[in-house]
Design an enzyme around this catalytic site. Structure first.
Site, PDB file in Angstrom:
ATOM      1  N   SER A   5       0.845  -1.192   0.000  1.00  0.00           N
ATOM      2  CA  SER A   5       0.000   0.000   0.000  1.00  0.00           C
ATOM      3  C   SER A   5       0.886   1.251   0.000  1.00  0.00           C
ATOM      4  O   SER A   5       1.681   1.445  -0.921  1.00  0.00           O
ATOM      5  CB  SER A   5      -0.959  -0.040   1.186  1.00  0.00           C
ATOM      6  N   ASP A  28      -8.910  -4.750  -6.409  1.00  0.00           N
ATOM      7  CA  ASP A  28      -8.555  -3.852  -5.308  1.00  0.00           C
ATOM      8  C   ASP A  28      -9.450  -2.618  -5.372  1.00  0.00           C
ATOM      9  O   ASP A  28      -9.289  -1.763  -6.247  1.00  0.00           O
ATOM     10  CB  ASP A  28      -7.078  -3.458  -5.421  1.00  0.00           C
ATOM     11  N   HIS A  80      -7.474  -5.426  -1.730  1.00  0.00           N
ATOM     12  CA  HIS A  80      -6.243  -4.794  -1.262  1.00  0.00           C
ATOM     13  C   HIS A  80      -5.443  -5.690  -0.318  1.00  0.00           C
ATOM     14  O   HIS A  80      -4.222  -5.563  -0.219  1.00  0.00           O
ATOM     15  CB  HIS A  80      -6.594  -3.475  -0.559  1.00  0.00           C
TER      16      HIS A  80
END
Length: 760
Positions: A624, A702, A734
């Protein structure tokens, strides 16, 4: 974007602390180390959770009783004496999952048909179980695919959301009362959050708030009309000829935002009529004149409520305290009861303004705000006064307020031993702010330096959860004298199992750069020898207010890498990180992708200088925001890193959501901060990736950091003629957390590092 401070897992066994270094369970001499025949912690151990850390999750139902699930029975336990009785037998759950019990303990919600949506949201079906009759209620059932449901704080009223509209059950067996009728999928959300409010503002799906005695139900309504849609393919089963398309209203930086309205409905009026008219409470004029957010709702008393509103540029917030007018049946929010919070160096709060904690009569409150030196501390706001008085101070931070009684306030801070990565429980006397006591610091200082707490309804008892650096330990305490009543879970079985494993050790320390302490942690291989050279993996997140160097316990991928592959896994909290004051945290304000990236490179250089790191085998990885920093580091041309892995990275801030991005970057327009948006992309650094080995990973479904972000990195690298590796995970979000994908991604990353470091 997921923030690491919200997630605590675990790292080594019961540890002894030597200054600030945690060491393995069993200390061996060099000769003994060479002959150590114990097995290491393997990749399979991590992927199959061979060694499981036990927690102790309790639910307080009064000031002296709590519920606990054991062998699928729900037990009711007395905190003082420890005696228990079976509240619900496991046979009740043969076809359903336990959800929650009503406050009067007469009814239980049983859940089934659970379907996950985003990070917090899901739909499910529910049955109501009558505890006295020992049977399910079959009349007037709750509809299938309910989006959210919650008991009232007292008794057994229910509020729930179905098809984006709110309903209330005054009695479980009676028909539901419909409160709203404007709900529309992907457009109008009543009582639940849309995507961006769920992810970035409330961190929850619920936008319903019962008053303490059930008289009122407050709710937010979100309108996503005009919010652009993100769409992506969902491939599903291979028999599906055409992929499905998923659409989500998702405001990116600078795009149209959802609007919000706030209402309160009198639930008592439902008994005399089939419907009740909600009353809207508007935002204060100082925020309402432009785009804004509702960011916090707290009931102070049955007829007083606190609302916090935030401008779209999140350096200005207003807390409005509103009172019920019984005569005119309206809610008034006078300007003299408004409290403004501003930041001149960054944004308000850590991620949003902190919630207020009101005294029992609702006349005054305590709140965590930044003091004049930029440290987060507790300030007391007296009745009818706008100015507050700080009751804590120092070059450390209060993390959270945990309980407030008539005499004391309890809070978690990182004051102890000036270690930002520690957490301890304190109490402060309200009439004498010099009377402060740490309740956890000396309980088990070698094993426990990172605590969480759960108080009973009126704070007469509390559960302490020690989360590290040793094995987690859960104990029950009495507030009057803070005596430990009993150990709830000590993970002794895991301790015995880990005695037969060569476990890594953990070092928590700091380096000084420009006269400022910056903390790091290292997961060191078993029998670590500083005269040797080890490969180094820098595990990075580095987002605003993040913290990777802490005193918590983890069993994770790093445990395997250190134990089996003899890799040092390090993390460094540089500029932009949290819990050390606003000067450090706000250093990256309006310039993401700069100082926090430079600091990771400098940290790696400092680690190499320590003498035990092989300078030719240094890698970096992150997920991320950590994937973004990893990519920016590798694209910097520093020459420090040989390889790196970026999972689900941001690549351009204009691609990410408005609430998160604009908090730190402002707007992507020429009059604001467009230049830095354009100068902080991964793609602009593509040419430098020729100097490193790069593995790029992303899930195709995602909803958070869209596949678009990695697709653009890939395109730029191809256009620049860069040879790199990439892996996508079909229909993964994600977290890439499905069982098969989780095993695959960590196996794949392990092989990549083995190749990069020439380990096999």
């Amino acid at each position: 974007m997921k923030t690491p401070w919200k997630v605590l897992l675990g790292l080594l066994g019961v540890a002894a602390l030597v200054t600030i270094i945690t060491v393995p369970i069993v200390l061996l001499s060099k000769d003994e180390a060479a002959a150590d025949s114990r097995r290491t912690y393997s990749l399979a151990d991590y992927l199959k959770s061979t060694f499981r850390v036990k927690s102790y999750s309790l639910w307080w139902v009064s000031d002296f009783e709590y519920l606990y699930k054991q062998e699928n029975n729900i037990l009711l336990l007395n905190a003082e004496h420890g005696n228990s009785s079976i509240f619900l037998e496991n046979s009740t759950f043969e076809s359903f999952g336990y959800h929650s019990v009503s406050p009067d303990r007469l009814f239980v919600l049983l859940e089934y048909n659970y379907v996950k949506q985003w990070r917090h949201s899901y739909t499910a079906s529910y049955n109501i179980y009558d505890v006295n009759k020992r049977q399910l209620i079959t009349e007037e059932k709750i509809p299938n695919n309910t989006q959210w449901i919650t008991w009232s704080p007292e008794g057994h009223k229910l509020a729930y959301v179905w098809k984006n509209d709110i309903y209330v059950k005054v009695e479980p067996h009676l028909p539901s009362h419909r409160i709203t009728s404007t709900g529309e999928e992907n457009v109008i959300y009543n009582g639940i959050t849309d995507w961006v409010y769920e992810e970035e503002v409330f961190g929850a799906y619920s936008a319903l708030w019962w008053s303490p005695n059930n008289t009122f139900l407050a709710y937010a309504q979100f309108n996503d009309t005009g919010v652009p849609l993100i769409e992506y393919s969902f491939y599903s089963d291979e028999s599906l000829q055409y992929p499905k398309t998923v659409w989500i209203p998702y405001p990116k930086a600078g795009a149209v935002n959802p609007t919000v309205k706030f209402f309160i409905v009198n639930i008592d009026s439902l008994s005399s009529s089939s419907s009740a008219a909600p009353i809207q409470i508007p935002a204060p004029a100082s925020v309402a004149r432009g785009d804004h957010y509702l960011c916090d709702v707290v009931w102070a008393t049955e007829e007083r409520i606190s609302l916090q509103w935030l401008r779209r540029i999140q350096n200005y917030s207003v807390m409005a305290i509103c009172d019920y007018d019984k005569i005119n049946l309206t809610w008034n929010c006078p300007s003299e009861q408004q409290h403004v919070e501003m930041s001149t160096t960054g944004w308000v709060g850590r991620f949003r303004p902190a919630e207020p904690h009101f005294t029992s009569d609702g006349s005054s409150f305590y709140k965590i705000i930044s003091d004049k030196d930029g440290y987060k501390h507790i300030c007391h706001f007296p009745k009818d006064k706008k100015d507050c008085t700080f009751i804590t101070k120092g070059a450390w931070e209060v993390i959270s307020i945990e309980a407030l009684t008539s005499d004391y306030l309890y809070y978690i801070s990182n004051q102890y031993k000036e270690m930002p990565g520690g957490r301890n429980l304190y109490k402060i006397q309200l009439t004498d702010h010099t009377n402060v006591k740490c309740l956890s610091c000396d309980l088990n200082p070698e094993r426990c330096q990172y605590y969480a707490v759960s108080f009973s309804k009126e704070a007469k008892y509390y559960q302490l959860g020690c989360w590290g650096p040793g094995l987690p330990l859960y104990t029950l305490h009495r507030s009057t004298d803070h005596k430990e009543l009993r150990v709830l879970e000590d993970n002794s079985a895991l301790d015995r199992m880990l005695q037969d494993v060569q476990m890594p050790s953990k070092k928590l320390d700091f380096i000084v750069l420009n006269e400022t302490r910056f903390w790091y942690q290292m997961i060191l291989p078993p029998h670590f020898d500083k005269s040797k050279k080890y490969p180094l993996l820098l595990d990075v997140y580095a987002g605003p207010c993040s913290q990777k160097a802490d005193a918590s316990f983890r069993l994770n991928w790093a445990t395997y890498l250190a134990s089996t592959e003899n890799i040092i896994v390090a993390s460094f909290d540089g500029r932009g990180s949290g819990y050390q004051g606003d000067k450090i945290m706000h250093a990256i304000n309006r310039r993401l992708g700069t100082l926090e990236v430079e600091d990771q490179i400098e940290a790696a250089r400092q680690f190499v200088k320590m003498g035990f790191v092989d300078s030719k085998r240094v890698a970096i990885w992150g997920w991320s925001y950590g994937g973004y920093v990893t990519s920016m580091v590798l694209g910097s041309g520093s020459g420090v890193f040989k390889c790196g892995i970026a999972v689900a990275p941001v690549s351009r801030w204009e691609y990410y959501d408005s609430v998160y991005t604009e908090r730190y970057m402002g707007l992507p327009i020429p009059e604001d901060n467009l230049d830095h948006y354009r100068n902080s992309t991964v793609m602009s650094r593509a040419e430098h990736f020729k100097q490193v080995e790069y593995l790029l990973i992303h899930g195709t479904a995602d909803d958070n950091v869209h596949f678009q972000q990695s697709a653009q990195i890939s395109k730029a690298l191809v256009d620049a003629g860069v040879d790199f590796q990439a892996m996508w995970y079909t229909d993964e979000d994600h977290g890439i957390a499905s069982s098969t994908a989780h095993q695959h991604i960590y196996s794949h990353m392990s092989h990549f590092l083995q190749q990069c470091f020439s380990l096999h």
